[in-house]
Design a protein around this motif. Sequence first.
Motif: not given
Lengths: 207, 207
Positions: A1-2, A189-191, A194-195, A198-199, A202, A205
């Motif tokens: 996990m991030l 992991c269900k989108r 978490v999406a 993560y977005k 991303l 960074s």
Amino acid sequence: MLFKQKGILFVLSGPSGVGKGTVRKALFKKDTSLKYSTSMTTRPMRPGEQEGVDYFYRSKEAFEHMIENNQLLEHAEYVGNYYGTPREYVEQQLEEGNDVFLEIEVQGALQVKANFPEGVFIFLSPPSLEELKNRIVSRGTETESLVMNRLNAAKEEIDMMDAYDYVVVNDRVDHAVENVQAIVKSEHCKRERVASEYKKILEVSQS
Amino acid sequence: MLFKQKGILFVLSGPSGVGKGTVRKALFKKDTSLKYSTSMTTRPMRPGEQEGVDYFYRSKEAFEHMIENNQLLEHAEYVGNYYGTPREYVEQQLEEGNDVFLEIEVQGALQVKANFPEGVFIFLSPPSLEELKNRIVSRGTETESLVMNRLNAAKEEIDMMDAYDYVVVNDRVDHAVENVQAIVKSEHCKRERVASEYKKILEVSQS
């Protein structure tokens, strides 16, 4: 996990005699990251029991006050005492990022679903009614007519399967545990969970 | 499993450079029950390649005929040749109860989703754009401006995450593989896939 993900409430339920307790114990031996939700009760503490470990012990008045204030995810009365699942403990654990695991009768699970629909509901199914009957009989404490009563109750509970997200068949305890573990892992992991995080990561960074 | 369940189509996709091929290869080493979907192409067979193993080889005319008749789940043109996923092979495998696994670019995955929405779509995400850039650079074949192009394309592809059912982060290949395996296992426990069959079994064994 991030990133620190919120915990998920998993509810394992199914007809009585299906082996919920056995699966839950085998699961907790393998997976120490799940928090078991401690129930609350009005029955007196027995020797060797501990507040917050075996149960949270409350007076009947305190318990009824909690019912009125919707502070329980589910509750039931059994032989003159209340038993229930306090909402606050569950929500606190989830907030801290811990998954909470509830093992509970079908009626209780349906109450939890009404009060906490974002939970993940897993129905533990017997491989056959024959097998369920054998398990009820082998407990050895029931008369033939009680066995038939429990089997009929089980059939009604099996009809509730549609209220659940997953069905795991308890043909072998280790298989059932593996499937429950896979459900726990995949739900993280269900989108939709978490999406957006993560977005964010991303894009951060990027710069 | 108490009954023969239909197979499920799993689609692993994600931005180029994220490591889809590496995860797919590691997954297939651990899980031999998944069927890899063989692609179709119009490019000539190379020495050592085999029909149906490396690709299905077809003429340009035959391929275009298949496009017109909606016999491909997705297709693309690359350096003058067509590449695509034949629908019939996938559907036949699913009918036989085999799970099919597709590893594919984001644009192709979105085409598959349009043609086969009952598939399970897994987005493989880089842990960070920094890391993705490193992976693209370390292939060593790209100029700085090409790297920037690919990174910008990747950002657009990451925006497509919302079309997927699951997001798996490729921080470590073994973690990513474990998560994909958990998704495969848990999808087979989804209530809407299995409840009616279990109910049938549990009613049949009643009598």
